[in-house]
Motif scaffolding. Structure first.
Motif, PDB file in Angstrom:
ATOM      1  N   GLU A  72       0.854  -1.189   0.000  1.00  0.00           N
ATOM      2  CA  GLU A  72       0.000   0.000   0.000  1.00  0.00           C
ATOM      3  C   GLU A  72       0.893   1.243   0.000  1.00  0.00           C
ATOM      4  O   GLU A  72       1.946   1.251   0.619  1.00  0.00           O
ATOM      5  CB  GLU A  72      -0.853  -0.028   1.267  1.00  0.00           C
ATOM      6  N   LYS A  74       0.398   5.510   0.470  1.00  0.00           N
ATOM      7  CA  LYS A  74      -0.503   6.630   0.720  1.00  0.00           C
ATOM      8  C   LYS A  74       0.107   7.896   0.161  1.00  0.00           C
ATOM      9  O   LYS A  74       1.287   8.162   0.322  1.00  0.00           O
ATOM     10  CB  LYS A  74      -0.767   6.788   2.208  1.00  0.00           C
ATOM     11  N   VAL A  79      -4.892   6.677  -1.903  1.00  0.00           N
ATOM     12  CA  VAL A  79      -4.146   5.511  -1.462  1.00  0.00           C
ATOM     13  C   VAL A  79      -4.133   4.501  -2.602  1.00  0.00           C
ATOM     14  O   VAL A  79      -5.142   4.316  -3.292  1.00  0.00           O
ATOM     15  CB  VAL A  79      -4.738   4.892  -0.163  1.00  0.00           C
ATOM     16  N   ILE A 100      -8.504   8.424   0.102  1.00  0.00           N
ATOM     17  CA  ILE A 100      -8.303   8.040   1.504  1.00  0.00           C
ATOM     18  C   ILE A 100      -9.613   8.176   2.281  1.00  0.00           C
ATOM     19  O   ILE A 100      -9.940   7.346   3.118  1.00  0.00           O
ATOM     20  CB  ILE A 100      -7.185   8.888   2.144  1.00  0.00           C
TER      21      ILE A 100
END
Length: 120
Positions: A72, A74, A79, A100
């Protein structure tokens, strides 16, 4: 526009289609690309949507159970979630680009990249 949403840096070929372009429906597009990642020839399919419930989209995707989370990233307001899928002996890498903080009318981009299959 198609170069902006497809996951391959320098595709050999690509095609893109606007699914809804009449201005009254939410934005939807599909992009298919072929290129190389290292020595492997790969192909990808990317779908982009606007006005979509991103949380419901992610829940629906996760409920299939076919993908294993693999990372992942961000960013500011977005994201990227990475998944690995193996279907019929072919490994695929899937990326979901989501907000997000989803609000029910979100922009979602989903891309899958796999080794190119050559049919005789």
């Amino acid at each position: 526009m198609t170069m902006g949403i497809q996951p391959l840096g320098e595709p050999a070929t690509f095609q893109g289609w606007l699914v809804n372009s009449d201005g009254t429906s939410p934005f939807e597009a599909v992009v298919v690309a072929r290129g190389a990642v290292g020595p492997k020839t790969v192909e990808s399919c990317t779908m982009a949507f606007a006005g979509t419930d991103a949380a419901a989209f992610e829940r629906s995707f996760a409920s299939t159970g076919a993908a294993r989370p693999s990372g992942e990233q961000k960013g500011q307001g977005r994201v990227r979630k990475f998944f690995a899928i193996e279907r019929e002996g072919v490994k695929e890498a899937l990326t979901l680009d989501l907000p997000i903080y989803p609000n029910g009318a979100d922009e979602v981009v989903a891309s899958v990249v796999s080794e190119q299959r050559i049919e005789n």
